[in-house]
Design an enzyme around this catalytic site. Sequence first.
Site, PDB file in Angstrom:
ATOM      1  N   SER A   1       0.821  -1.212   0.000  1.00  0.00           N
ATOM      2  CA  SER A   1       0.000   0.000   0.000  1.00  0.00           C
ATOM      3  C   SER A   1       0.858   1.267   0.000  1.00  0.00           C
ATOM      4  O   SER A   1       2.013   1.254   0.424  1.00  0.00           O
ATOM      5  CB  SER A   1      -0.905   0.028   1.230  1.00  0.00           C
ATOM      6  OG  SER A   1      -1.625  -1.165   1.352  1.00  0.00           O
TER       7      SER A   1
HETATM    8  N1  SAH Z   1      -0.381  -5.165   4.034  1.00  0.00           N
HETATM    9  C1  SAH Z   1       0.418  -5.475   2.859  1.00  0.00           C
HETATM   10  C2  SAH Z   1      -0.264  -5.149   1.554  1.00  0.00           C
HETATM   11  C3  SAH Z   1      -1.480  -5.889   1.356  1.00  0.00           C
HETATM   12  S1  SAH Z   1      -2.004  -6.263  -0.270  1.00  0.00           S
HETATM   13  C4  SAH Z   1       1.757  -4.800   2.883  1.00  0.00           C
HETATM   14  O1  SAH Z   1       2.028  -4.004   3.797  1.00  0.00           O
HETATM   15  O2  SAH Z   1       2.564  -5.086   2.018  1.00  0.00           O
HETATM   16  C5  SAH Z   1      -3.295  -7.330   0.270  1.00  0.00           C
HETATM   17  C6  SAH Z   1      -2.837  -8.704   0.674  1.00  0.00           C
HETATM   18  O3  SAH Z   1      -3.973  -9.381   1.173  1.00  0.00           O
HETATM   19  C7  SAH Z   1      -2.323  -9.527  -0.486  1.00  0.00           C
HETATM   20  O4  SAH Z   1      -1.049 -10.017  -0.208  1.00  0.00           O
HETATM   21  C8  SAH Z   1      -3.354 -10.656  -0.612  1.00  0.00           C
HETATM   22  O5  SAH Z   1      -2.800 -11.868  -1.033  1.00  0.00           O
HETATM   23  C9  SAH Z   1      -3.879 -10.739   0.804  1.00  0.00           C
HETATM   24  N2  SAH Z   1      -5.190 -11.354   0.965  1.00  0.00           N
HETATM   25  C10 SAH Z   1      -6.279 -11.248   0.163  1.00  0.00           C
HETATM   26  N3  SAH Z   1      -7.314 -11.972   0.651  1.00  0.00           N
HETATM   27  C11 SAH Z   1      -6.869 -12.524   1.812  1.00  0.00           C
HETATM   28  C12 SAH Z   1      -7.470 -13.398   2.790  1.00  0.00           C
HETATM   29  N4  SAH Z   1      -8.719 -13.848   2.676  1.00  0.00           N
HETATM   30  N5  SAH Z   1      -6.724 -13.765   3.852  1.00  0.00           N
HETATM   31  C13 SAH Z   1      -5.436 -13.340   3.995  1.00  0.00           C
HETATM   32  N6  SAH Z   1      -4.817 -12.538   3.099  1.00  0.00           N
HETATM   33  C14 SAH Z   1      -5.518 -12.134   2.028  1.00  0.00           C
END
Ligand code: SAH
Length: 238
Positions: free
Chosen positions: A87
Amino acid sequence: MTIDGVMGSPVNIFIFLILLFAPVQEDAYKVQREQMVEQQIKRRGISDKAVLNAMRSVQRHLFVPPSIAAEAYSDGALPIGHKQTISQPYMVAYMTQVIRPKPDMKVLEIGTGSGYQAAVLAEIVKQVYTIEIVPEHGRAAAARLKQLGYENVEVKIGDGYAGWTKHAPFDAIVVTAGAESVPPPLFEQLKEGGRMVIPVGPVYSTQTLKLIEKKKGKAVTRNLMPVVFVPFTREGQR
Ligand code: SAH
């Protein structure tokens, strides 16, 4: 081979130059972090000192693919592979501030991704639990966080929809993927008086970042701002 031959080989000269300039590069990143905090984060109204300090400390360039390390402190989200993104720095700071992080807190994050948001939280709170559904990201983030010395972060690979009952309840929950609705298990695992920040909206469209507080067992919801996050997927959907 003579000693001179070893010392003078092109590979060794290359390594020598990297070692010589590595500290200079680290200082350059430190300057970029300070600029990021001043221009992108403070200017847009983030004022929590602990949050600003965490944003100054975490080495964001180590959480993005090496090929784009130079862009790590730019004002936007960046690709981290497997169609996922890290993000925008401001969004990380905003979501961190909105849960009112305190040193004695236990926080759950859904969507570990690169581990950057978890690291920012870990600079402030006592313990961070974070769940990632893409195994490659989960494993890479766990290794990275360990290598950087974040001993108060635990990474689990799985579907974050169900939360993490073993460690519940949580003082705060940070969801970093756009969900179609608030997963009930997550609300259940929030402490009384706790805060959850979560982007909610239809898949592949703008979502609304929501703050949900648990008051006398009920959800008190506030819409914060329109946002665009990668989708919250469910096991079996990927
Ligand atoms: N917080 C992260 C960025 C998040 S991008 C950072 O600081 O880099 C969103 C992430 O959520 C992705 O890696 C995606 O694979 C994950 N995601 C999506 N659905 C999810 C779920 N049901 N459970 C766990 N992770 C999930």
